[in-house]
Design an enzyme around this catalytic site. Structure first.
Site, PDB file in Angstrom:
ATOM      1  N   ARG A  55      44.235 115.456  64.035  1.00 28.03           N
ATOM      2  CA  ARG A  55      43.418 114.754  63.043  1.00 28.03           C
ATOM      3  C   ARG A  55      43.979 114.987  61.646  1.00 28.03           C
ATOM      4  NH1 ARG A  55      40.007 116.329  58.322  1.00 28.03           N
ATOM      5  NH2 ARG A  55      38.510 114.648  58.048  1.00 28.03           N
ATOM      6  N   ILE A  56      44.088 113.919  60.864  1.00 28.45           N
ATOM      7  CA  ILE A  56      44.535 114.014  59.481  1.00 28.45           C
ATOM      8  C   ILE A  56      43.414 113.506  58.585  1.00 28.45           C
ATOM      9  CG2 ILE A  56      46.173 113.121  57.780  1.00 28.45           C
ATOM     10  CD1 ILE A  56      48.248 113.086  60.101  1.00 28.45           C
ATOM     11  N   ASP A 105      41.661 113.272  54.370  1.00 32.06           N
ATOM     12  CA  ASP A 105      42.024 112.610  53.116  1.00 32.06           C
ATOM     13  C   ASP A 105      42.956 113.449  52.240  1.00 32.06           C
ATOM     14  OD1 ASP A 105      40.099 113.862  50.631  1.00 32.06           O
ATOM     15  OD2 ASP A 105      39.511 114.304  52.680  1.00 32.06           O
ATOM     16  N   THR A 116      37.093 116.067  47.634  1.00 33.05           N
ATOM     17  CA  THR A 116      36.658 116.986  48.684  1.00 33.05           C
ATOM     18  C   THR A 116      35.418 116.418  49.343  1.00 33.05           C
ATOM     19  OG1 THR A 116      35.738 119.175  49.134  1.00 33.05           O
ATOM     20  CG2 THR A 116      35.412 118.322  46.922  1.00 33.05           C
ATOM     21  N   GLY A 117      35.242 116.697  50.638  1.00 26.97           N
ATOM     22  CA  GLY A 117      34.040 116.226  51.311  1.00 26.97           C
ATOM     23  C   GLY A 117      34.361 115.591  52.639  1.00 26.97           C
ATOM     24  N   GLU A 118      33.671 114.513  52.952  1.00 22.68           N
ATOM     25  CA  GLU A 118      33.822 113.840  54.234  1.00 22.68           C
ATOM     26  C   GLU A 118      35.085 112.991  54.187  1.00 22.68           C
ATOM     27  OE1 GLU A 118      31.557 110.453  56.833  1.00 22.68           O
ATOM     28  OE2 GLU A 118      30.350 111.555  55.365  1.00 22.68           O
ATOM     29  N   GLY A 119      36.157 113.526  54.767  1.00 20.94           N
ATOM     30  CA  GLY A 119      37.467 112.900  54.647  1.00 20.94           C
ATOM     31  C   GLY A 119      37.505 111.445  55.067  1.00 20.94           C
ATOM     32  N   THR A 129      37.551 122.151  51.244  1.00 19.99           N
ATOM     33  CA  THR A 129      38.891 121.838  50.744  1.00 19.99           C
ATOM     34  C   THR A 129      39.044 122.419  49.336  1.00 19.99           C
ATOM     35  OG1 THR A 129      38.956 119.809  52.019  1.00 19.99           O
ATOM     36  CG2 THR A 129      40.321 119.861  50.045  1.00 19.99           C
TER      37      THR A 129
END
Length: 326
Positions: free
Chosen positions: A224-225, A227, A246-249, A196
């Site tokens: 899929r949505i 963060d 950023t990262g694991e939403g 991201t």
């Protein structure tokens, strides 16, 4: 006032064996975007204009996972999302499920400024884009050859792919051969990283703003949505600070990560870096993520619990850093 400050990221969670050439490409792009933002700030552009300008540049370059170069859904299409927030009055705009809008962050800003809403998605967002006359392109424009290959790898491994660059001994390329401790929402995934992009700025007047944009996860379910378009999760700005995550939403959403930084500054009285460190340590549970932030007194900071995060930051007093690792 402590003067202006800017930070930019291109994702958290980086393969330690990432080829040197790819590292240099990433650093060059981050440096270019920082200089773009610095130049705008020196020209007295307000923070909200600067974050949009920088994220548009990142969306246009296929290196990171936003705009052109976005990750592909399980159906082989690009579904992009973005959000933007203006700190002084906490105005915000967000979009999801975009398939033709060249610069999602700019449509998010139009949602904020030209619609009665804060968030538009899928067909409604596309229709609004046409009404506003923003530049649209065929979905094929966003798709890179590299990502087509990565989607096939993810499908072969029967997984959502978090980082296509990390080699793993246990992922043999056939379903059922993955042995990984990494999980998303309690379900195992094979590999990690999110690319991201985001930018946070405080201008010389002390106004804070944030923007985040992404294509999401490789091989994600259609619809899929994450963060990135969720205000308070992936993006947040108020009168005292601005944050882009950023990262694991899924973990960022559960921890309302961006808002949490502002909250501990407001209610615990922590300074910016202490707030970042606290939130990364205490609010991610088992999740992996990173964030960048600025405060209204001209400070800049970042944090991550992954192996690395593509990032760059600069302040008015001459400090500048571009890095990937700890």
């Amino acid at each position: 006032m402590g003067g202006w400050a800017i930070a930019v990221h291109g994702g958290a969670g980086v393969d330690p064996n990432l080829p040197a050439q790819r590292q240099e490409e990433a650093k060059r792009l981050l440096t270019h975007c920082l200089h773009l933002g610095i130049s705008a700030l020196r020209s007295s552009l307000p923070a909200i204009d600067v974050v949009e300008l920088v994220v548009r540049e990142l969306e246009t370059d296929p290196l990171f996972n936003s705009g052109r170069g976005s990750a592909l859904t399980e159906k082989g299409r690009v579904e992009m999302e973005a959000s933007i927030m203006d700190g002084p009055k906490r105005r915000c705009g967000a979009v999801s499920g975009l398939t033709t809008v060249k610069n999602p962050v700019s449509l998010a800003r139009l949602v904020m400024e030209k619609s009665p809403h804060s968030y538009l998605a899928f067909e409604g967002a596309e229709e609004f884009a046409r009404q506003q006359g923003v530049e649209t392109v065929e979905n094929a424009y966003f798709i890179t050859e590299e990502n087509v290959g990565m989607l096939q790898l993810a499908k072969d491994a029967n997984t959502i792919m978090f980082d296509y660059r990390i080699p793993t001994d246990t992922c043999s390329g056939a379903a059922g051969t993955i042995d990984s401790p990494l999980q998303m929402n309690g379900l195992p995934i094979s590999l990690y990283s999110q690319e991201t992009v985001g930018c946070v700025v405080v201008d010389a007047q002390g106004r804070c703003a944030a923007a985040t944009s992404t294509g999401g996860l490789m091989n994600k379910m259609s619809g899929r949505i994450g963060d990135s378009p969720l205000i308070g999760a992936g993006t947040y700005a108020c009168d005292i600070c601005a944050i882009s995550c950023t990262g694991e939403g899924e973990a960022i959403i559960r921890g309302t990560l961006a808002r949490e930084v502002a909250a501990v500054m407001e209610y615990k009285g922590l300074d910016l870096q202490d707030a970042i460190d606290y939130v990364i340590k205490e609010r991610l549970d088992e999740g992996k993520a990173g964030l960048i932030a600025v405060s209204n007194d001209g400070k800049v900071g970042y944090g991550f619990n992954t192996t690395g995060m593509f990032r760059g930051c600069a302040t008015e007093d001459g400090f500048m850093e571009v890095g990937i690792w700890e």
